[in-house]
Design a protein around this motif. Structure first.
Motif, short mmCIF file in Angstrom:
data_model
loop_
_atom_site.label_atom_id
_atom_site.label_comp_id
_atom_site.label_asym_id
_atom_site.label_seq_id
_atom_site.Cartn_x
_atom_site.Cartn_y
_atom_site.Cartn_z
N LYS A 185 0.84 -1.20 0.00
CA LYS A 185 0.00 0.00 0.00
C LYS A 185 0.88 1.25 0.00
O LYS A 185 0.60 2.23 -0.68
N THR A 186 1.97 1.18 0.79
CA THR A 186 2.95 2.27 0.80
C THR A 186 4.28 1.71 0.30
O THR A 186 4.86 0.82 0.93
N ILE A 187 4.75 2.20 -0.83
CA ILE A 187 5.99 1.71 -1.42
C ILE A 187 7.16 2.07 -0.52
O ILE A 187 7.33 3.23 -0.12
N SER A 188 7.99 1.09 -0.21
CA SER A 188 9.07 1.26 0.74
C SER A 188 10.39 1.50 0.03
O SER A 188 10.54 1.28 -1.18
N VAL A 189 11.39 1.93 0.82
CA VAL A 189 12.73 2.14 0.27
C VAL A 189 13.32 0.82 -0.21
O VAL A 189 14.09 0.78 -1.18
N ALA A 190 12.94 -0.28 0.44
CA ALA A 190 13.43 -1.59 0.00
C ALA A 190 12.92 -1.93 -1.40
O ALA A 190 13.63 -2.51 -2.21
N ALA A 191 11.67 -1.55 -1.68
CA ALA A 191 11.10 -1.80 -3.01
C ALA A 191 11.84 -0.99 -4.07
O ALA A 191 12.12 -1.48 -5.17
N ASN A 206 20.90 3.43 0.67
CA ASN A 206 20.26 2.55 1.64
C ASN A 206 21.23 2.09 2.71
O ASN A 206 20.91 2.09 3.91
N VAL A 207 22.40 1.64 2.29
CA VAL A 207 23.39 1.13 3.24
C VAL A 207 23.80 2.22 4.22
O VAL A 207 23.83 2.02 5.44
N ALA A 208 24.13 3.40 3.69
CA ALA A 208 24.59 4.50 4.55
C ALA A 208 23.52 4.91 5.54
O ALA A 208 23.79 5.10 6.73
N ASP A 209 22.29 5.07 5.06
CA ASP A 209 21.22 5.50 5.97
C ASP A 209 20.95 4.47 7.05
O ASP A 209 20.75 4.82 8.22
N SER A 210 20.92 3.20 6.67
CA SER A 210 20.65 2.15 7.66
C SER A 210 21.74 2.14 8.74
O SER A 210 21.45 2.03 9.94
N ALA A 211 22.99 2.25 8.32
CA ALA A 211 24.10 2.23 9.28
C ALA A 211 24.06 3.46 10.18
O ALA A 211 24.17 3.36 11.41
N ILE A 212 23.90 4.62 9.59
CA ILE A 212 23.90 5.87 10.36
C ILE A 212 22.74 5.93 11.35
O ILE A 212 22.86 6.48 12.44
N GLU A 213 21.61 5.34 10.95
CA GLU A 213 20.43 5.36 11.82
C GLU A 213 20.42 4.20 12.81
O GLU A 213 19.47 4.03 13.57
N GLY A 214 21.51 3.37 12.81
CA GLY A 214 21.64 2.32 13.80
C GLY A 214 20.90 1.04 13.49
O GLY A 214 20.72 0.19 14.37
N ARG A 215 20.47 0.86 12.25
CA ARG A 215 19.72 -0.36 11.88
C ARG A 215 20.72 -1.39 11.34
O ARG A 215 20.87 -1.54 10.13
N LEU A 216 21.37 -2.07 12.26
CA LEU A 216 22.47 -2.96 11.90
C LEU A 216 22.04 -4.09 10.97
O LEU A 216 22.69 -4.34 9.94
N ALA A 217 20.97 -4.80 11.31
CA ALA A 217 20.53 -5.94 10.50
C ALA A 217 20.21 -5.51 9.07
O ALA A 217 20.60 -6.16 8.10
N ASP A 218 19.50 -4.37 8.94
CA ASP A 218 19.15 -3.87 7.61
C ASP A 218 20.41 -3.52 6.82
O ASP A 218 20.54 -3.85 5.64
N ALA A 219 21.34 -2.84 7.49
CA ALA A 219 22.55 -2.39 6.81
C ALA A 219 23.38 -3.58 6.32
O ALA A 219 23.87 -3.58 5.19
#
Length: 327
Positions: A185-191, A206-219
């Motif tokens: 319904k809402t297109i995500s950054v992953a899409a 994507n990698v930089a934002d995930s790391a900087i925002e502390g989302r280790l698994a995503d990064a």
């Protein structure tokens, strides 16, 4: 935003002014569609300014034997001859009731007599403003997706803009493709990343934002995915370095700067400054320094100083996340 012409009877004479080609075309199409909605048998005459002859308008706007409405579209109206402009301005003062005239003019000095004349005659004017700012393009992306009954997250809109570039036609096509290819319904950054995996910009983003925002698994997942799709490690390191530099610039800027002044000082568009300011939450000077040093080491390793670029990248992401305050 363009006016919504659905369900409305168009003005007898409409002037579309502006050189944002895609939006101008849509404005013209909206008037034509509204005219045909009121009369499905309306005949559309699509003309180019430089080829319109004197007397042609009179012929096309003459009453039809069958009572059908005529729709006359004149594109590149700046190229109309002086005599034809005179004819059009005179017509605009007393237009035929069973004809709709649409004039498309890019603005500027050429053909200004036509613009001034039909405006004074009372024509409806649709002004198309040039889309020049990143924030306006982001709103365009959101609007494109919303037209389909769907939404797109703010981060995904930024990622799409980074991946596709500034051309509105390409952005519109990318939005349509995402809507067609996804079910969210809402297109995500992953899409966005999934369907633009050939573009290093969106991957690094994507990698930089995930790391900087502390989302280790995503990064970590994004690093592995990027490397698996052939993205060069040096591009990912560059994205990480760029993200951290942005944090440092905004974080060290004078506190009294706001809005456009801050954006000008750090050399970033306002929308990016807003994003970086949100990302600064959880960061302190010491942690930022450690993260920057880790990226510098990774840069050396992926350029030949280390045996395993993938390991260097994953380790660097872990250090970045751990360097945030309280982590």
């Amino acid at each position: 935003m363009l006016p919504d012409m659905a369900g409305t009877d168009p003005a007898l004479v409409t002037l579309v002014v502006g050189d944002e080609e895609l939006l101008a075309e849509r404005a013209v199409s909206g008037v034509v569609a509204a005219a045909r909605a009121g009369d499905s048998g309306a005949e559309v005459h699509d003309l180019v300014g430089g080829k319109v002859a004197v007397g042609e308008l009179t012929q096309l706007t003459s009453p039809s034997l069958f009572g059908d409405r005529s729709v006359i579209v004149i594109r590149s109206a700046q190229d109309l001859g002086k005599d034809v402009i005179t004819e059009l301005v005179t017509y605009a003062k007393q237009p035929a009731d069973d004809a709709v005239l649409v004039l498309a003019h890019p603005g500027g000095v050429k053909g200004k007599a036509l613009v001034d004349g039909v405006k004074k005659a009372g024509a409806k004017v649709i002004t198309i403003n040039k889309v020049t700012k990143a924030g306006e393009r982001l709103e365009f992306i959101k609007g494109e997706v919303k037209r389909t009954g769907r939404n797109i997250s703010g981060d995904a809109a930024v990622a799409l803009l980074d991946a596709v570039g500034n051309d509105l036609r390409e952005l519109a096509a990318a939005c349509n493709q995402l809507v067609f290819d996804t079910d969210e319904k809402t297109i995500s950054v992953a899409a966005v990343a999934r369907y633009h995996k050939g573009r290093a910009e969106v991957t690094g983003f994507n990698v930089a934002d995930s790391a900087i925002e502390g989302r280790l698994a995503d990064a970590l997942e994004q690093v592995r995915w990027a490397l698996g799709t052939g993205v060069a490690p040096v591009l990912l390191v560059s994205a990480l370095a760029g993200g951290l530099r942005s944090l440092a610039k905004v974080g060290s800027a004078p506190r009294n700067l706001r809005g456009g002044q801050l954006a000008s000082h750090v050399g970033m568009p306002p929308w990016k400054v807003d994003r970086v300011k949100r990302q600064l939450n959880g960061w302190g000077p010491e942690g930022l320094s450690r993260a920057i040093q880790a990226v510098a080491r990774a840069d050396e390793q992926v350029k030949g100083g280390g045996a395993d670029p993938a390991y260097a990248l994953e380790h660097t992401v872990q250090v970045i996340v751990a360097s945030r305050t309280g982590r």
